[in-house]
Write an enzyme that holds these catalytic residues in place. Structure first.
Site, PDB file in Angstrom:
ATOM      1  CG  ASN A  76      31.227 -26.916  52.636  1.00 15.98           C
ATOM      2  OD1 ASN A  76      30.349 -27.104  53.472  1.00 15.98           O
ATOM      3  ND2 ASN A  76      32.437 -26.520  52.963  1.00 15.98           N
ATOM      4  CB  VAL A  77      25.313 -27.648  53.257  1.00 12.31           C
ATOM      5  CG1 VAL A  77      24.774 -28.614  52.223  1.00 12.31           C
ATOM      6  CG2 VAL A  77      25.821 -28.377  54.499  1.00 12.31           C
ATOM      7  CG  ASN A 103      20.897 -36.532  54.557  1.00 11.07           C
ATOM      8  OD1 ASN A 103      20.405 -37.252  55.423  1.00 11.07           O
ATOM      9  ND2 ASN A 103      22.141 -36.707  54.115  1.00 11.07           N
ATOM     10  CB  SER A 155      17.951 -35.574  65.266  1.00 10.44           C
ATOM     11  OG  SER A 155      18.266 -36.454  66.346  1.00 10.44           O
ATOM     12  CE1 TYR A 168      23.130 -34.214  64.662  1.00 10.14           C
ATOM     13  CE2 TYR A 168      21.548 -35.016  66.285  1.00 10.14           C
ATOM     14  CZ  TYR A 168      22.099 -35.073  65.016  1.00 10.14           C
ATOM     15  OH  TYR A 168      21.613 -35.970  64.099  1.00 10.14           O
ATOM     16  CB  ALA A 169      19.762 -30.802  71.222  1.00 11.78           C
ATOM     17  CB  ALA A 170      20.652 -25.797  69.718  1.00  9.28           C
ATOM     18  CE  LYS A 172      20.302 -33.049  62.612  1.00 10.51           C
ATOM     19  NZ  LYS A 172      20.262 -33.085  61.142  1.00 10.51           N
ATOM     20  CB  ILE A 201      19.746 -44.193  61.474  1.00 10.21           C
ATOM     21  CG1 ILE A 201      18.395 -43.509  61.788  1.00 10.21           C
ATOM     22  CG2 ILE A 201      19.709 -44.914  60.117  1.00 10.21           C
ATOM     23  CD1 ILE A 201      17.179 -44.419  61.881  1.00 10.21           C
TER      24      ILE A 201
HETATM   25  N1  LIG Z   1      22.550 -41.793  62.057  1.00  9.62           N
HETATM   26  C1  LIG Z   1      21.653 -41.409  62.958  1.00  9.62           C
HETATM   27  O1  LIG Z   1      21.413 -42.098  63.954  1.00  9.62           O
HETATM   28  C2  LIG Z   1      20.893 -40.126  62.769  1.00  9.62           C
HETATM   29  C3  LIG Z   1      19.872 -39.843  63.669  1.00  9.62           C
HETATM   30  C4  LIG Z   1      19.145 -38.678  63.539  1.00  9.62           C
HETATM   31  C5  LIG Z   1      19.457 -37.799  62.530  1.00  9.62           C
HETATM   32  N2  LIG Z   1      20.466 -38.079  61.670  1.00  9.62           N
HETATM   33  C6  LIG Z   1      20.752 -37.096  60.634  1.00  9.62           C
HETATM   34  O2  LIG Z   1      20.723 -37.703  59.359  1.00  9.62           O
HETATM   35  C7  LIG Z   1      21.557 -36.982  58.456  1.00  9.62           C
HETATM   36  C8  LIG Z   1      22.478 -37.945  57.755  1.00  9.62           C
HETATM   37  O3  LIG Z   1      23.335 -38.544  58.704  1.00  9.62           O
HETATM   38  P1  LIG Z   1      24.008 -39.998  58.519  1.00  9.62           P
HETATM   39  O4  LIG Z   1      23.672 -40.754  59.729  1.00  9.62           O
HETATM   40  O5  LIG Z   1      23.692 -40.522  57.178  1.00  9.62           O
HETATM   41  O6  LIG Z   1      25.545 -39.563  58.665  1.00  9.62           O
HETATM   42  P2  LIG Z   1      26.793 -39.742  57.692  1.00  9.62           P
HETATM   43  O7  LIG Z   1      27.931 -39.146  58.425  1.00  9.62           O
HETATM   44  O8  LIG Z   1      26.885 -41.139  57.213  1.00  9.62           O
HETATM   45  O9  LIG Z   1      26.403 -38.842  56.423  1.00  9.62           O
HETATM   46  C9  LIG Z   1      26.438 -37.455  56.464  1.00  9.62           C
HETATM   47  C10 LIG Z   1      26.769 -36.962  55.075  1.00  9.62           C
HETATM   48  O10 LIG Z   1      26.771 -35.532  55.109  1.00  9.62           O
HETATM   49  C11 LIG Z   1      27.929 -35.077  54.441  1.00  9.62           C
HETATM   50  N3  LIG Z   1      28.342 -33.763  54.951  1.00  9.62           N
HETATM   51  C12 LIG Z   1      28.868 -33.447  56.153  1.00  9.62           C
HETATM   52  N4  LIG Z   1      29.163 -32.137  56.200  1.00  9.62           N
HETATM   53  C13 LIG Z   1      28.792 -31.629  55.004  1.00  9.62           C
HETATM   54  C14 LIG Z   1      28.862 -30.335  54.429  1.00  9.62           C
HETATM   55  N5  LIG Z   1      29.371 -29.283  55.097  1.00  9.62           N
HETATM   56  N6  LIG Z   1      28.407 -30.156  53.166  1.00  9.62           N
HETATM   57  C15 LIG Z   1      27.905 -31.187  52.471  1.00  9.62           C
HETATM   58  N7  LIG Z   1      27.826 -32.445  52.944  1.00  9.62           N
HETATM   59  C16 LIG Z   1      28.276 -32.654  54.197  1.00  9.62           C
HETATM   60  C17 LIG Z   1      28.983 -36.137  54.727  1.00  9.62           C
HETATM   61  O11 LIG Z   1      30.070 -36.054  53.803  1.00  9.62           O
HETATM   62  C18 LIG Z   1      28.157 -37.405  54.603  1.00  9.62           C
HETATM   63  O12 LIG Z   1      28.091 -37.875  53.275  1.00  9.62           O
HETATM   64  C19 LIG Z   1      22.260 -35.929  59.305  1.00  9.62           C
HETATM   65  O13 LIG Z   1      21.603 -34.696  59.189  1.00  9.62           O
HETATM   66  C20 LIG Z   1      22.119 -36.465  60.714  1.00  9.62           C
HETATM   67  O14 LIG Z   1      22.181 -35.452  61.678  1.00  9.62           O
HETATM   68  C21 LIG Z   1      21.207 -39.211  61.776  1.00  9.62           C
END
Ligand SMILES: NC(=O)c1ccc[n+]([C@@H]2O[C@H](COP(=O)([O-])OP(=O)(O)OC[C@H]3O[C@@H](n4cnc5c(N)ncnc54)[C@H](O)[C@@H]3O)[C@@H](O)[C@H]2O)c1
Length: 259
Positions: A76-77, A103, A155, A168-170, A172, A201
């Site tokens: 858990n990060v 990530n 992001s 989220y913006a702050a 990232k 995505i």
């Molecule tokens: N999907 C998009 O459009 C998009 C756009 C820009 C940035 N991102 C970024 O990409 C990254 C991945 O997002 P995604 O779209 O794959 O989302 P997702 O929700 O599918 O995956 C996120 C993963 O992070 C894990 N997670 C959440 N909280 C956690 C914690 N406290 N400790 C450990 N793991 C934890 C979740 O269990 C999940 O497996 C994120 O940082 C997100 O902000 C996503």
């Protein structure tokens, strides 16, 4: 041996990641899993970590089922203790961490006036403070090894802002600034640190958005499609293979949404 030669020696001539250990946070699914898969496809030992053992196991199983090297660790990060235990277990088993992909991330969207402090704090803790905490621990090992590749998943929202995403913006935006600082502090130790700023995505994170919101986003994507996790994974892979002279950058992977 010069630093560059050492770096090149760690990568095979065709850019594969044989004998490298790649730790990806939040890689049980989505973008993290796609990155872990792409790195493992180049021969890396993927370390799949996620908030629950179940989530991490599911990601690792997917990779192992396709013949790739993957191992699952719970982390858990937001929990310093959990990060320390996970990194210690990885080092004990594999002896090093060559690649770190920060990530893990969440959203808790609402307008500023309605945003509860706990949702502000949770997003900052999960998306920003975690990058500091995990990197700080992993950098000790990379620094000693005089080799490392850190890729932070930011992001486009961290660059351009967005209505309803102040937290989220702050977070990232902070990740991008932290990326540049790590890049500057650790360049001498042959550690590069770059950020990827994905646009829209197609993952669980965006699948929960209302159809009308998705339609709105689509209007602003010149390439005419939502991104796939693999689109982000390709750049992460490049930073870890061909990108040895690139550091401190934040690259947008967004189908041209912002240009
Ligand atoms: N999907 C998009 O459009 C998009 C756009 C820009 C940035 N991102 C970024 O990409 C990254 C991945 O997002 P995604 O779209 O794959 O989302 P997702 O929700 O599918 O995956 C996120 C993963 O992070 C894990 N997670 C959440 N909280 C956690 C914690 N406290 N400790 C450990 N793991 C934890 C979740 O269990 C999940 O497996 C994120 O940082 C997100 O902000 C996503």
């Amino acid at each position: 041996m010069s630093t560059q030669t050492t770096t090149e020696a760690k990568m095979s001539s065709d850019g594969l990641l044989k004998n490298q250990v790649a730790l990806v946070t939040g890689s049980g699914r989505g973008i993290g899993l796609a990155i872990a898969r792409k790195l493992a496809s180049s021969g890396a030992q993927a370390i799949i970590t996620d908030i629950s053992q179940e989530a991490a196991d599911a990601g690792a199983k997917e990779l192992k089922d396709s013949g790739l090297k993957a191992d699952a660790f719970v982390c858990n990060v937001t929990d310093t203790d959990s990060i320390e235990k996970m990194t210690q277990a990885v080092i004990e088993k594999y002896g090093k961490i060559d690649i770190l992909v920060n990530n893990a991330g969440i959203t808790r969207d609402t307008l500023i006036m309605r945003m509860k402090l706990e949702d502000w704090n949770l997003v900052i803790e999960t998306n920003l403070s975690s990058v500091f905490k995990v990197s700080q621990i992993v950098l000790k090992h990379m620094s000693k090894a005089e080799y490392g590749r850190i890729v932070n998943i930011a992001s486009v929202i961290g660059i351009h802002g967005n209505v309803g995403q102040a937290n989220y913006a702050a977070a990232k935006g902070g990740v991008i600034a932290l990326t540049k600082t790590i890049a500057k502090e650790y360049a001498k130790r042959n550690v590069t640190c770059n950020a990827i700023a994905p646009g829209f995505i197609d993952t669980a994170m965006t699948q929960k958005l209302k159809p009308e919101i998705k339609e709105q986003y689509m209007k602003f994507i010149p390439l005419g499609r939502f991104g796939q996790p693999e689109d982000v994974a390709k750049l992460a892979h490049f930073f870890c293979t061909g990108g040895s002279y690139i550091t401190g950058q934040a690259i947008e992977v967004d189908g041209g949404m912002f240009m």
